[in-house]
Design a protein around this motif. Sequence first.
Motif, PDB file in Angstrom:
ATOM      1  N   GLU A 282     -11.120   3.838 -10.480  1.00  0.00           N
ATOM      2  CA  GLU A 282     -10.025   3.777 -10.515  1.00  0.00           C
ATOM      3  C   GLU A 282      -8.989   4.296  -9.941  1.00  0.00           C
ATOM      4  N   SER A 283      -9.389   5.317 -10.487  1.00  0.00           N
ATOM      5  CA  SER A 283      -9.016   7.140  -9.393  1.00  0.00           C
ATOM      6  C   SER A 283      -8.504   6.637  -7.699  1.00  0.00           C
ATOM      7  N   ILE A 284      -9.345   6.065  -7.523  1.00  0.00           N
ATOM      8  CA  ILE A 284      -9.827   6.595  -5.749  1.00  0.00           C
ATOM      9  C   ILE A 284      -8.806   4.803  -5.572  1.00  0.00           C
ATOM     10  N   ARG A 285      -9.148   3.919  -6.657  1.00  0.00           N
ATOM     11  CA  ARG A 285      -8.869   2.869  -5.724  1.00  0.00           C
ATOM     12  C   ARG A 285      -6.983   2.591  -5.566  1.00  0.00           C
ATOM     13  N   GLU A 286      -6.235   3.480  -6.757  1.00  0.00           N
ATOM     14  CA  GLU A 286      -5.039   3.795  -6.713  1.00  0.00           C
ATOM     15  C   GLU A 286      -4.971   4.864  -5.894  1.00  0.00           C
ATOM     16  N   THR A 287      -5.925   5.698  -5.285  1.00  0.00           N
ATOM     17  CA  THR A 287      -5.230   7.059  -4.217  1.00  0.00           C
ATOM     18  C   THR A 287      -5.163   6.554  -2.779  1.00  0.00           C
ATOM     19  N   ILE A 288      -6.138   4.929  -2.786  1.00  0.00           N
ATOM     20  CA  ILE A 288      -6.548   4.034  -1.615  1.00  0.00           C
ATOM     21  C   ILE A 288      -5.198   3.274  -1.481  1.00  0.00           C
ATOM     22  N   HIS A 289      -4.342   2.851  -2.538  1.00  0.00           N
ATOM     23  CA  HIS A 289      -3.301   1.772  -3.023  1.00  0.00           C
ATOM     24  C   HIS A 289      -2.373   2.761  -2.566  1.00  0.00           C
ATOM     25  N   LEU A 290      -1.954   3.721  -2.631  1.00  0.00           N
ATOM     26  CA  LEU A 290      -1.368   4.600  -2.284  1.00  0.00           C
ATOM     27  C   LEU A 290      -1.277   4.645  -0.237  1.00  0.00           C
ATOM     28  N   MET A 291      -2.537   5.411  -0.092  1.00  0.00           N
ATOM     29  CA  MET A 291      -2.387   6.216   0.951  1.00  0.00           C
ATOM     30  C   MET A 291      -2.368   4.407   1.918  1.00  0.00           C
ATOM     31  N   GLN A 292      -2.679   2.963   1.601  1.00  0.00           N
ATOM     32  CA  GLN A 292      -2.206   1.623   2.293  1.00  0.00           C
ATOM     33  C   GLN A 292      -0.578   1.927   2.504  1.00  0.00           C
ATOM     34  N   GLY A 293      -0.457   2.156   1.593  1.00  0.00           N
ATOM     35  CA  GLY A 293       1.495   1.892   1.131  1.00  0.00           C
ATOM     36  C   GLY A 293       2.220   2.952   2.071  1.00  0.00           C
ATOM     37  N   GLU A 294       1.390   3.809   2.672  1.00  0.00           N
ATOM     38  CA  GLU A 294       2.114   4.712   3.664  1.00  0.00           C
ATOM     39  C   GLU A 294       1.586   4.458   4.979  1.00  0.00           C
ATOM     40  N   ILE A 295       0.296   3.925   5.101  1.00  0.00           N
ATOM     41  CA  ILE A 295       0.399   3.395   6.205  1.00  0.00           C
ATOM     42  C   ILE A 295       1.334   2.701   7.100  1.00  0.00           C
ATOM     43  N   GLU A 296       1.175   1.959   6.351  1.00  0.00           N
ATOM     44  CA  GLU A 296       2.634   0.648   6.366  1.00  0.00           C
ATOM     45  C   GLU A 296       4.066   0.497   7.199  1.00  0.00           C
ATOM     46  N   THR A 297       3.719   2.432   5.414  1.00  0.00           N
ATOM     47  CA  THR A 297       5.626   2.918   6.192  1.00  0.00           C
ATOM     48  C   THR A 297       5.890   3.295   7.336  1.00  0.00           C
ATOM     49  N   LEU A 298       4.124   4.583   8.323  1.00  0.00           N
ATOM     50  CA  LEU A 298       4.056   4.860   8.669  1.00  0.00           C
ATOM     51  C   LEU A 298       4.097   3.471  10.132  1.00  0.00           C
ATOM     52  N   LYS A 299       3.228   2.628  10.409  1.00  0.00           N
ATOM     53  CA  LYS A 299       3.492   1.953  10.986  1.00  0.00           C
ATOM     54  C   LYS A 299       5.027   1.125  11.287  1.00  0.00           C
TER      55      LYS A 299
END
Length: 142
Positions: A105-122
């Motif tokens: 669950e912690s890894i999923r949450e981290t991945i979700h946050l990273m996906q959000g950051e990637i979208e922002t960076l794009k």
Amino acid sequence: MPYSYSQPSTSEASWNSGEANADANWGVPEKCFCGKPVKLEVCKTGYRQGDRVYKCPMLKAEEYESRNHLIQWWDQAVTEELEKVNHKLDSALRHGQLACNHALESIRETIHLMQGEIETLKERLLAKEVEIDRLRALLSTW
């Protein structure tokens, strides 16, 4: 008077019953009620002749009934010990599963946050590319 494994019982105790918890010799015994270390011997008389038995050294050689000293047949002791081991294994597996679920669950949450950051960076990169194209066009007119 301490509980003796040689006494008949109307119900079977289990590894986690109050009786078993009060009697620290549930499973493979190490010490008698009197505090002496038990010995594993071979029964030389009776209907269980040849069977192994955990017995207090304070008992006479052929005595297999006592209210003050521990007597437990090897097969019963091993069965009880396996029940304890099985419970500990089940408990460890449940605990491990819960720990894995928490980690996942912690890894999923981290991945979700990273996906959000990637979208922002794009989005920021796209805006910068648009700005670069505008500046190139402006420079080409000079």
